[in-house]
Design a protein around this motif. Structure first.
Motif, PDB file in Angstrom:
ATOM      1  N   ALA A   8       0.793  -1.210   0.000  1.00  0.00           N
ATOM      2  CA  ALA A   8       0.000   0.000   0.000  1.00  0.00           C
ATOM      3  C   ALA A   8       0.834   1.272   0.000  1.00  0.00           C
ATOM      4  O   ALA A   8       0.780   2.061  -0.927  1.00  0.00           O
ATOM      5  CB  ALA A   8      -0.934  -0.004   1.211  1.00  0.00           C
ATOM      6  N   ASN A   9       1.594   1.497   1.048  1.00  0.00           N
ATOM      7  CA  ASN A   9       2.194   2.803   1.201  1.00  0.00           C
ATOM      8  C   ASN A   9       3.711   2.800   1.295  1.00  0.00           C
ATOM      9  O   ASN A   9       4.312   3.855   1.407  1.00  0.00           O
ATOM     10  CB  ASN A   9       1.618   3.513   2.438  1.00  0.00           C
ATOM     11  N   ASN A  10       4.363   1.633   1.200  1.00  0.00           N
ATOM     12  CA  ASN A  10       5.812   1.609   1.311  1.00  0.00           C
ATOM     13  C   ASN A  10       6.474   0.941   0.119  1.00  0.00           C
ATOM     14  O   ASN A  10       7.527   0.324   0.252  1.00  0.00           O
ATOM     15  CB  ASN A  10       6.238   0.902   2.609  1.00  0.00           C
ATOM     16  N   ILE A  11       5.856   1.022  -1.043  1.00  0.00           N
ATOM     17  CA  ILE A  11       6.533   0.553  -2.242  1.00  0.00           C
ATOM     18  C   ILE A  11       7.774   1.410  -2.440  1.00  0.00           C
ATOM     19  O   ILE A  11       7.707   2.637  -2.365  1.00  0.00           O
ATOM     20  CB  ILE A  11       5.597   0.656  -3.468  1.00  0.00           C
ATOM     21  N   ASP A  12       8.903   0.768  -2.686  1.00  0.00           N
ATOM     22  CA  ASP A  12      10.143   1.527  -2.811  1.00  0.00           C
ATOM     23  C   ASP A  12      10.082   2.427  -4.043  1.00  0.00           C
ATOM     24  O   ASP A  12       9.322   2.203  -4.984  1.00  0.00           O
ATOM     25  CB  ASP A  12      11.326   0.575  -2.910  1.00  0.00           C
ATOM     26  N   ASP A  13      10.910   3.451  -4.025  1.00  0.00           N
ATOM     27  CA  ASP A  13      10.871   4.460  -5.081  1.00  0.00           C
ATOM     28  C   ASP A  13      11.240   3.879  -6.440  1.00  0.00           C
ATOM     29  O   ASP A  13      10.678   4.286  -7.466  1.00  0.00           O
ATOM     30  CB  ASP A  13      11.809   5.616  -4.722  1.00  0.00           C
ATOM     31  N   LEU A  14      12.188   2.924  -6.469  1.00  0.00           N
ATOM     32  CA  LEU A  14      12.591   2.320  -7.740  1.00  0.00           C
ATOM     33  C   LEU A  14      11.404   1.635  -8.408  1.00  0.00           C
ATOM     34  O   LEU A  14      11.154   1.829  -9.606  1.00  0.00           O
ATOM     35  CB  LEU A  14      13.723   1.320  -7.517  1.00  0.00           C
ATOM     36  N   THR A  15      10.679   0.839  -7.656  1.00  0.00           N
ATOM     37  CA  THR A  15       9.519   0.137  -8.216  1.00  0.00           C
ATOM     38  C   THR A  15       8.455   1.121  -8.684  1.00  0.00           C
ATOM     39  O   THR A  15       7.889   0.971  -9.778  1.00  0.00           O
ATOM     40  CB  THR A  15       8.918  -0.826  -7.179  1.00  0.00           C
ATOM     41  N   TRP A  16       8.181   2.132  -7.870  1.00  0.00           N
ATOM     42  CA  TRP A  16       7.136   3.083  -8.252  1.00  0.00           C
ATOM     43  C   TRP A  16       7.537   3.872  -9.499  1.00  0.00           C
ATOM     44  O   TRP A  16       6.719   4.067 -10.407  1.00  0.00           O
ATOM     45  CB  TRP A  16       6.821   4.033  -7.091  1.00  0.00           C
ATOM     46  N   GLN A  17       8.782   4.311  -9.566  1.00  0.00           N
ATOM     47  CA  GLN A  17       9.226   5.037 -10.758  1.00  0.00           C
ATOM     48  C   GLN A  17       9.209   4.132 -11.979  1.00  0.00           C
ATOM     49  O   GLN A  17       8.930   4.585 -13.104  1.00  0.00           O
ATOM     50  CB  GLN A  17      10.628   5.619 -10.535  1.00  0.00           C
ATOM     51  N   SER A  18       9.481   2.840 -11.786  1.00  0.00           N
ATOM     52  CA  SER A  18       9.394   1.894 -12.897  1.00  0.00           C
ATOM     53  C   SER A  18       7.967   1.777 -13.403  1.00  0.00           C
ATOM     54  O   SER A  18       7.715   1.714 -14.610  1.00  0.00           O
ATOM     55  CB  SER A  18       9.909   0.521 -12.459  1.00  0.00           C
ATOM     56  N   LEU A  19       7.000   1.765 -12.486  1.00  0.00           N
ATOM     57  CA  LEU A  19       5.601   1.688 -12.884  1.00  0.00           C
ATOM     58  C   LEU A  19       5.171   2.941 -13.636  1.00  0.00           C
ATOM     59  O   LEU A  19       4.435   2.863 -14.632  1.00  0.00           O
ATOM     60  CB  LEU A  19       4.728   1.472 -11.647  1.00  0.00           C
TER      61      LEU A  19
END
Length: 322
Positions: A8-19
């Protein structure tokens, strides 16, 4: 890190930027994908999108020294994991939840169709609000952040007039990084107050009003549509108009009547339900369709479940839409 928190709220920044990178890539008509490959970074414990890794030789070579997850361009096909290091299931599920949504959009857009999905928070007994429309807050904080992530991954968010009048939402991505979606509000009689937050929050707002409104020449940022015999807009007409305006993905956030209309017309490609641990006993149901006589007339789904801080999220794909 527990999955409920990670998803929910702690997806790492690398994964989120990849999405976010996947979102941008699938909107580029010059790019074509047979699969979507992500490489696991053991240091950041996150996923890196590899948009130019498509051939089997490239994938096999990378997998000798790295852990990869490969999603097929068909959203119903299972993903594959290659490599010697198997990440914890939490890291896989957190990527799958959002990547599968984007890949479904890509699949739909390749058929020159608008991708439409809905996200609703409901009680155990299927109510999204009390009888007077009160719904803040049925969901938990994790689902609130999840909904903002969904907004960041879509181009437009649609709500009805009742949702705006009752909840006065901003419909922004203020809890996550990313672009605010276009806000689309159904306002047949053009009576929503100009003081509502959707007209003053960051981002653009588009109203859809009835073509029967007098003096509609003076309306700004408004699309005019004909109403059907029941006095409602056709979901197909809404989709057509938005597609003509360049919108390729649409998230429906409410209310029940809007989601029900799109479901009746078989235009919902994906439904997400956050189930809160409460029973209202009465109130507004999540989806209301015409009555059926036999179980085999029911709409059926492919379904997966996730956790948002130990509360269930159902991700459902109608079997007839893929």
């Amino acid at each position: 890190m527990p999955f409920s928190s990670l998803c929910a709220n702690n997806i790492d920044d690398l994964t989120w930027q990849s999405l976010l990178q996947v979102k941008k890539a699938i909107q580029n008509p010059s790019l074509s994908f047979t699969n979507f490959v992500f490489q696991f970074n053991t240091q950041s414990q996150g996923w890196n999108f590899l948009p130019h890794t498509q051939s089997h030789n490239q994938i096999d070579l990378l997998a000798k020294k790295n852990t990869l997850i490969i999603f097929d361009a068909n959203p119903l096909n299972p993903y594959k994991i290659l490599g010697n290091h198997m990440p914890h299931e939490d890291y896989i599920k957190s990527l799958e939840l959002y990547a599968s949504l984007l890949i479904h959009q890509y699949h739909q857009n390749k058929q020159e169709k608008l991708f439409v999905f809905s996200h609703l928070a409901q009680s155990i007994d299927g109510k999204i609000a009390t009888q007077n429309g009160s719904s803040q807050w049925i969901s938990n904080q994790a689902n609130l952040i999840h909904s903002h992530r969904l907004r960041a991954l879509t181009q437009a968010v649609l709500v009805g007039k009742n949702t705006v009048d009752t909840d006065n939402p901003q419909l922004t991505v203020r809890h996550v990084s990313g672009d605010n979606p276009l806000r689309v509000v159904l306002d047949r009689s053009n009576k929503i107050s100009s003081n509502m937050k959707i007209f003053h929050s960051p981002g653009e707002t588009l109203k859809i009003a009835s073509s029967s409104i007098k003096n509609h020449q003076s309306l700004r940022d408004t699309v005019l549509l004909n109403e059907n015999e029941q006095g409602n807009f056709s979901a197909n007409d809404i989709c057509h108009e938005l597609y003509q305006k360049g919108v390729r993905s649409l998230m429906i956030e409410g209310g029940s009547q809007v989601v029900s209309t799109f479901t009746k017309e078989n235009l919902i490609n994906r439904l997400q339900f956050h189930i809160a641990p409460m029973v209202l006993g009465s109130g507004i149901s999540n989806i209301q369709l015409d009555s059926i006589n036999n179980i085999d007339q029911a709409k059926t789904f492919h379904m997966k479940s996730y956790l948002l801080d130990n509360e269930i999220l159902l991700d459902c794909v109608p079997k007839e839409t893929v």
